[in-house]
Design a protein around this motif. Structure first.
Motif, short mmCIF file in Angstrom:
data_model
loop_
_atom_site.label_atom_id
_atom_site.label_comp_id
_atom_site.label_asym_id
_atom_site.label_seq_id
_atom_site.Cartn_x
_atom_site.Cartn_y
_atom_site.Cartn_z
N GLY A 74 4.15 61.02 4.21
CA GLY A 74 5.33 60.17 4.36
C GLY A 74 5.36 59.08 3.30
O GLY A 74 4.32 58.66 2.80
N VAL A 75 6.55 58.66 2.96
CA VAL A 75 6.71 57.49 2.09
C VAL A 75 7.71 56.57 2.76
O VAL A 75 8.84 56.97 3.02
CB VAL A 75 7.23 57.88 0.69
N LEU A 108 6.47 65.79 0.46
CA LEU A 108 6.72 64.37 0.67
C LEU A 108 7.89 64.19 1.63
O LEU A 108 8.92 64.82 1.47
CB LEU A 108 7.09 63.75 -0.68
N VAL A 109 7.72 63.31 2.60
CA VAL A 109 8.85 62.96 3.45
C VAL A 109 9.30 61.56 3.10
O VAL A 109 8.53 60.61 3.22
CB VAL A 109 8.48 62.99 4.94
N LEU A 110 10.52 61.43 2.62
CA LEU A 110 11.05 60.11 2.33
C LEU A 110 11.76 59.60 3.58
O LEU A 110 12.74 60.21 4.02
CB LEU A 110 12.04 60.16 1.17
N PHE A 111 11.26 58.54 4.13
CA PHE A 111 11.85 58.04 5.37
C PHE A 111 13.07 57.20 5.08
O PHE A 111 13.00 56.00 4.86
CB PHE A 111 10.83 57.27 6.19
N ASP A 135 1.75 63.58 8.27
CA ASP A 135 0.33 63.48 8.62
C ASP A 135 -0.18 62.06 8.39
O ASP A 135 -1.10 61.60 9.06
CB ASP A 135 -0.50 64.44 7.77
N GLY A 136 0.41 61.40 7.42
CA GLY A 136 0.03 60.04 7.08
C GLY A 136 1.09 59.51 6.13
O GLY A 136 1.92 60.28 5.68
N PHE A 159 -2.47 55.40 7.08
CA PHE A 159 -1.54 54.97 6.05
C PHE A 159 -2.25 54.16 4.98
O PHE A 159 -3.34 53.62 5.23
CB PHE A 159 -0.38 54.18 6.65
N VAL A 160 -1.64 54.11 3.83
CA VAL A 160 -2.16 53.31 2.74
C VAL A 160 -1.02 52.43 2.24
O VAL A 160 0.09 52.92 1.99
CB VAL A 160 -2.69 54.20 1.59
N HIS A 161 -1.28 51.17 2.11
CA HIS A 161 -0.27 50.23 1.65
C HIS A 161 -0.40 50.08 0.14
O HIS A 161 -1.50 49.94 -0.36
CB HIS A 161 -0.49 48.89 2.34
#
Lengths: 350, 350
Positions: A74-75, A108-111, A135-136, A159-161
């Motif tokens: 995810g993004v 990639l999922v763009l939210f 997944d993350g 998640f990673v910031h």
DNA sequence: ACTCCTTGCTGTTTCGTATCAGCAACGTAT
DNA sequence: ATACGTTGCTGATACGAAACAGCAAGGAGT
């Protein structure tokens, strides 16, 4: 017209029937577990042939349902518009993320569905966390409100910031840039060029990434035995009175926290009939690609946006693929020093 | 350190336990079938509360396995690099798609995992069709091999192709641009400016979008009573001999199918000491933003890329939300006429 | 007391794949 | 003849969500 509505693609059991074996055998052959399952070559051949004949393709949903992973990263960005826009500061991060996703075989999922009426994007909306479909996720941009981050971390969502960020009492992973050292070096270079009174202009709203820069500036001044002269305020308050006073006091170089400040400085310089970098040096600490005049760009500290995006995605993938390995939770990447387009030696010509 | 590892994402049975009902009831409430299932308001409330408390989100794989939607729009491109790159011709399409997705409350899945070693992206790879995780997809870019498209259509997967595309025996939806009319109008304008011999240079590889342009060119020439003078070849074959001959034969304007041809023409023009548009007019039919010299852009037919992206996404959403409504399967959007930066009246000054 | 209807759910199956446990047939060893 | 091992598979189950069939409890009607 002839556009079909949903039809049946062949499945493993169809292949199995055609090859005269069981579905389990087909699965074994397809996944390369023929040897460990002691399937003789002849049977493998028959199965492969049936696969080809029927044009069988695995159903990814079934596969990931079984595997508990969707191979989706995810993004999410907190800023208003999705950083797909090319002029956007965040665009380059996204490219890095995308490149790493390609390399690791993730989609990639763009939210984009998380946008509220006010343009802000929040993770939790009516109590739902849409990010769970991935997944993350990689998180981009800044929010005042750190509650979303705290909640995400509390749930153990991976998640990673992107960008250093500290939330008291909450641990999470991030990939940042070493603004502090880089800004220190900017001051060093200005000192080398003979500057003795170096101003620092920046936003009145302090966040980690800006605090780091200011700290680097103060360290740099201290190391050179110079007085730190920071001015923090909204860009529209940057006026002629301040500028005249600054120049009169002997200020020959300005470190601009954001490109908008440099733009404003450029206007003031022009208004006073001065020249950049002949009379005044300007260095940008956070910019995109513009310059004081078309064709010339600002001396701008290079933020490794692409690499940060890549590193964040890489870190996320590593977490997903081996959650229990020990690794660093934070990564600080170096910035590149500014070019010398709008900085020069004191009193020197352009 | 204290980063939690992924506790299993909550599922419907977790919600059910917490609300004191069965999984089936949770499913009914979530999918808005509470009324038809005669679930009283009080129970619905309890379930909703449990959903919120646990942060439950449906597993998209399980849903799509069951044939349900996930509010996920896929984007697949056949070209090598994902069109996120800002220099890319496809970038603007993606922005349009994204904007429409925001408007309709869908998230976007960028299929980056489909890249092969040679840089090509295929839908069907090692037996998987990843697109299935999205409810439907927008397809971008061109492939020689139309088998992926044929297969997708054969399976009844909902998709919209950006760009007119004809595959014999296969019906599918697309959103295109009216290159034919626009090119016709380009010729009209050149004729108006006094041009009588108008060359058309283009790629030797013909695809729909290029065929349409060429057709528009031929129509335009015919309408003006001029001879069509098309030259189709690889850009690296565009040489001085051809150019000298063209100029000697009285050619004063060139319609370049692709920006690369205009660039090449610019070189030839400079090499011969001529001037654009003083001596020669050049119009680009498919370009991004560059020009013959920095600061000037090509006279370039405007392709409504953003609108095409939007329209494709919109069409896809409509299909998904009402599969049985009758609607047009193809959409042709108008192009905008080129600016007059590199075209001028014959013999006229720049 | 009985049938019938309504309310409010639950149990079970299904989707397609991967995996685990296990079984029949046959050969070999003792 | 019995035990044991190997080969070549198969059957059953789980993953999470959705849908269908159906059932128990309670009330109304006769």
């Amino acid at each position: 017209m002839a556009i079909k509505s949903r039809q049946q693609a062949p499945k493993q059991s169809d292949v199995a029937r055609r090859a005269g074996v069981s579905q389990a055998t087909v699965s074994a052959v397809i996944n390369g577990r023929a040897t460990v399952h002691r399937i003789p070559d002849e049977t493998v051949r028959r199965v492969r042939e049936a696969v080809r004949d029927l044009g069988y393709v695995a159903n990814p949903s079934a596969r990931s349902l079984r595997g508990k992973r969707n191979r989706l990263l995810g993004v999410h960005t907190f800023e208003s518009v999705f950083p797909i826009s090319q002029r956007d500061f965040y665009h380059e991060f996204l490219i890095g993320i995308e490149e790493q996703a390609v390399a690791d075989g993730y989609d990639l999922v763009l939210f984009t569905s998380t946008e509220e009426a006010n343009g802000q994007r929040r993770i939790y909306r009516d109590g739902m966390n849409r990010l769970n479909v991935a997944d993350g996720s990689v998180l981009l941009g800044f929010t005042h409100d750190s509650s979303d981050i705290a909640r995400l971390a509390g749930e153990g969502y991976p998640f990673v910031h992107v960008g250093r960020r500290e939330v008291p009492g909450v641990d999470f992973r991030w990939v940042g840039a070493d603004y502090k050292s880089a800004t220190h070096e900017v001051v060093d270079r200005l000192v080398e060029l003979g500057h003795r009174r170096i101003g620092y202009v920046g936003l009145d709203h302090r966040m980690e990434a800006l605090i780091d820069r200011e700290e680097g500036y103060r360290d740099g001044c201290e190391a050179a035995g110079l007085p730190p002269l920071p001015v923090l305020m909204g860009v529209h308050h940057l006026g002629v009175e301040w500028f005249d006073h600054a120049v009169a006091s002997g200020m020959t170089a300005f470190v601009a926290e954001d490109e908008s400040y440099a733009t404003k400085l450029g206007e003031l310089v022009r208004e006073r009939g001065l020249d950049i970098p002949g009379d005044v040096s300007v260095v940008v600490l956070r910019g995109t690609n513009d310059g004081p005049v078309p064709g010339r760009s600002w001396s701008s500290m290079g933020i490794p946006r692409n690499e940060m995006g890549r590193a964040a995605a890489r870190m996320l993938v590593e977490i997903l693929e081996d959650p229990h390995a020990t690794r660093d939770d934070h990564l600080l990447l170096p910035c590149t020093p500014p070019g010398e387009t709008t900085m020069a030696a004191v009193g020197g010509a352009a």
